[in-house]
Every structure is written in C-alpha cells, then in structure tokens.
Design a protein around this motif. Structure first.
Motif, mmCIF file in Angstrom:
data_model
loop_
_atom_site.group_PDB
_atom_site.id
_atom_site.type_symbol
_atom_site.label_atom_id
_atom_site.label_comp_id
_atom_site.label_asym_id
_atom_site.label_seq_id
_atom_site.Cartn_x
_atom_site.Cartn_y
_atom_site.Cartn_z
ATOM 1 N N HIS A 39 36.741 -27.906 -72.433
ATOM 2 C CA HIS A 39 37.850 -28.087 -71.507
ATOM 3 C C HIS A 39 38.264 -26.722 -70.956
ATOM 4 N N SER A 40 38.424 -26.619 -69.644
ATOM 5 C CA SER A 40 38.959 -25.407 -69.025
ATOM 6 C C SER A 40 39.389 -25.729 -67.603
ATOM 7 N N ALA A 41 40.513 -25.170 -67.200
ATOM 8 C CA ALA A 41 41.039 -25.441 -65.859
ATOM 9 C C ALA A 41 40.232 -24.760 -64.772
ATOM 10 N N ASP A 42 39.380 -23.784 -65.138
ATOM 11 C CA ASP A 42 38.666 -23.016 -64.115
ATOM 12 C C ASP A 42 37.239 -23.493 -63.896
ATOM 13 N N VAL A 43 36.879 -24.682 -64.385
ATOM 14 C CA VAL A 43 35.516 -25.193 -64.237
ATOM 15 C C VAL A 43 35.200 -25.473 -62.764
ATOM 16 N N ASN A 44 34.071 -24.949 -62.306
ATOM 17 C CA ASN A 44 33.565 -25.193 -60.947
ATOM 18 C C ASN A 44 32.109 -25.615 -61.034
ATOM 19 N N LYS A 94 31.430 -16.764 -66.231
ATOM 20 C CA LYS A 94 29.993 -16.935 -66.464
ATOM 21 C C LYS A 94 29.503 -18.204 -65.768
ATOM 22 N N THR A 95 28.196 -18.248 -65.491
ATOM 23 C CA THR A 95 27.586 -19.442 -64.911
ATOM 24 C C THR A 95 26.581 -20.029 -65.892
ATOM 25 N N TYR A 96 26.426 -21.360 -65.804
ATOM 26 C CA TYR A 96 25.546 -22.069 -66.721
ATOM 27 C C TYR A 96 24.766 -23.146 -65.969
ATOM 28 N N LEU A 97 23.565 -23.425 -66.464
ATOM 29 C CA LEU A 97 22.801 -24.574 -66.011
ATOM 30 C C LEU A 97 23.222 -25.772 -66.851
ATOM 31 N N VAL A 98 23.568 -26.868 -66.174
ATOM 32 C CA VAL A 98 23.945 -28.080 -66.898
ATOM 33 C C VAL A 98 23.039 -29.231 -66.495
ATOM 34 N N GLU A 99 22.840 -30.150 -67.432
ATOM 35 C CA GLU A 99 22.151 -31.410 -67.179
ATOM 36 C C GLU A 99 23.183 -32.521 -67.258
ATOM 37 N N VAL A 147 25.637 -28.301 -71.308
ATOM 38 C CA VAL A 147 25.148 -26.981 -70.924
ATOM 39 C C VAL A 147 23.775 -26.756 -71.543
ATOM 40 N N LEU A 148 22.837 -26.265 -70.725
ATOM 41 C CA LEU A 148 21.489 -25.971 -71.202
ATOM 42 C C LEU A 148 21.272 -24.489 -71.452
ATOM 43 N N ARG A 149 21.746 -23.644 -70.531
ATOM 44 C CA ARG A 149 21.550 -22.201 -70.698
ATOM 45 C C ARG A 149 22.489 -21.437 -69.775
ATOM 46 N N GLU A 150 22.654 -20.159 -70.064
ATOM 47 C CA GLU A 150 23.538 -19.305 -69.269
ATOM 48 C C GLU A 150 22.764 -18.625 -68.140
#
Length: 300
Positions: free
Chosen positions: A165-170, A192-197, A207-210
């Motif tokens: 949970h975070s208010a800054d999720v984009n 930070k940025t992440y790859l998600v499935e 989240v899969l990786r950063e």
C-alpha cells in the motif's frame, strides 16, 4: 465498484475537474477524409508522421497510436487551459467507435494482439519520465464487453510477498498477453520503478523485478523487452527471458525513452530521436533505421 469499471453506454463525470473523466459511446464516426488503411490486414507496418501527426496512409491524426488485429487506439491531446486527452478507439477502417475523455497529456497506448484489450497512459502532472515531478494514470478498455477501468492504481499489488500500500503508486506502459487477461506494466513508488505482472480477470498484480519500464511482450509470450535506467541516467533497452529470468542488454546503446513494439518474433522497434529504429531482441546485431520523422510504430 470493483476496478472502477464503467459501462460505456453511460455518461458519467468522476471527481470534478482535477481528475474528471467523461466516458461515452455513440455511432461509429468516420475519420475526416479518406483512408487507404485496413487495420484487419495483417503484417502492415504503421507509424505516426511527426510533421503532420497523421498515421501514414490515413487521414487520422494522433499524438500516440497503436493497432493490432483490426483495432486501433489513437490518443489526441485537446488544447486548453486544462490538459485533456481523448482516447479514440478505431475499427479496421480507422473509423471511431468509442471515445474516452481523460484528464492529462498523452503518453502510452497499446492494443492487445487479439484487438480486444486497449490500454492508455496519460501524464496527469509533468510531461516526461525524466524527472521526479510527474504523475500518471493508466486505464484499460475491454472492447468485447465495453467496460472501462478508469485507473489500475487500485489493483491489489503484492511486493516482497505481501500486500503493498502506498499513496504514491503510479502505473504506466501496459503490454498484454495472448489470453487478454495477463498483462505486464511499470509501477513506480518511493522513487523506484518495478516490472509488475497483472491479471485483469482476477484483478491482482505482483512485482517481478526492479528497474524495468515500459515492457513489451514478445508474440510467443516468452520474452519482455523494456527500458532500464543505467548509472549514467540514460535508458537502455533490455530483454528478459521469462522462463530463465535472464536479462540481456540489446545492441541499441543510445538513450531510448519509448515503449518498444515487436517488429516480428526476433526484433523490436522503437522511437529514437525523431525516427523509428529496430534492433534484434537477443542482444546481437546493430540498430537499423525503419522510418524517418516517425513515431508510434505498430504491426497489424
């Protein structure tokens, strides 16, 4: 309401001027002028002309464009005091069949290989991914049901084995799998940025990786190509083998701020500078020029 889904047969205003969306549908409207394009014809190489904004071979003007299997999506910025974008859904003859009004500036657009699913991303604040002061909003449209997911920000996200949970999720830069349910995207949070499935049907993501942005899934569903931030601050294209989790830098060493698209099963294409280029997806070869003064490449 689950996923913030809204039926296109209604007209609804959400959240006022700052985050307002107006969604509606109507009878198909032809694009101005005549078009020689048929999006249902497989294997066509399409690009947006930078000088005119037109999709070459048509009279349709877009700021961002993508197409697959007889369906197109055209993001058009509307001038005015408030940043507004229209997401236009196009049929095989480039005729408008849906229109979604969005608050923001065009950023990314994608159609699934079957033509069923459409995604878009707009900048709500800021106008590029190069700085920290930007916010995006990403939505989905299911052309089979007519349902629109206004934003995917509320999708339950698993990170490090637990609900995040975070208010800054984009989110931005969606790419779809062949089943039209599984998708990949970028999520940014806490700098930070992440790859998600994600899974559209089950409405969940992990989240899969950063450090992986704007993914693009290969036609066989085995590899992802994405841009990765390097220590210099530039982005470099990388390929990820989903079975082995092996990451390979591509032969394009220039800074590429684009969501690549697959030219075929071996190569990806992307905008670099003012032109569209291609490079093998296995790390071999060298970049080659596909189209000058062009952007938004797509293969039907």
């Amino acid at each position: 309401m689950r996923r913030g889904v809204i039926l296109l047969v209604a007209m609804l205003v959400l959240g006022g001027g700052a985050t307002g969306y107006i969604l509606w549908s109507g009878r198909p409207a032809p694009a101005a002028g005549r078009s020689t394009l048929d999006l249902a014809k497989p294997g066509q190489f399409l690009v947006r002309d930078r000088a005119t904004g037109l999709i070459r071979g048509s009279s349709t003007r877009c700021d961002r464009f993508h197409a697959a299997h007889g369906t197109g999506v055209c993001l058009v910025a509307q001038p005015g005091a408030t940043a507004t974008t229209y997401a236009l859904v196009l049929d095989h003859a480039m005729r408008q069949t849906r229109r979604v009004r969005l608050a923001g500036i065009p950023s990314r657009a994608r159609v699934s290989a079957s033509g069923r699913m459409i995604s878009w991303t707009v900048f709500v604040t800021g106008d590029s991914y190069t700085g920290a002061a930007f916010s995006t909003r990403t939505g989905l449209l299911d052309t089979r049901t007519g349902n629109v997911t206004v934003t995917i920000e509320d999708i339950p996200l698993i990170k490090d084995g637990r609900r995040y949970h975070s208010a800054d999720v984009n989110y931005w830069g969606v790419t779809f799998a062949a089943d039209d349910s599984r998708f990949y995207a970028t999520v940014a949070t806490k700098g930070k940025t992440y790859l998600v499935e994600g899974d559209y049907t089950r409405w969940q993501a992990k989240v899969l990786r950063e450090n992986a942005e704007c993914p693009s899934l290969s036609p066989d569903g085995r590899r992802l190509v994405y841009k990765k931030r390097m220590p210099s601050g530039a982005w470099r294209l990388h390929a990820l083998d989903l079975a082995t989790d092996r990451e390979t830098p591509l032969a394009e060493t220039a800074d590429v701020d684009d969501q690549a698209a697959w030219l075929d099963g071996r190569s990806v294409m992307y905008a670099k500078g003012r032109d569209v280029w291609a490079v093998p997806a296995d790390g071999s070869g060298t970049p080659r020029l596909l189209a000058t003064e062009a952007s938004s490449p797509a293969i039907t």
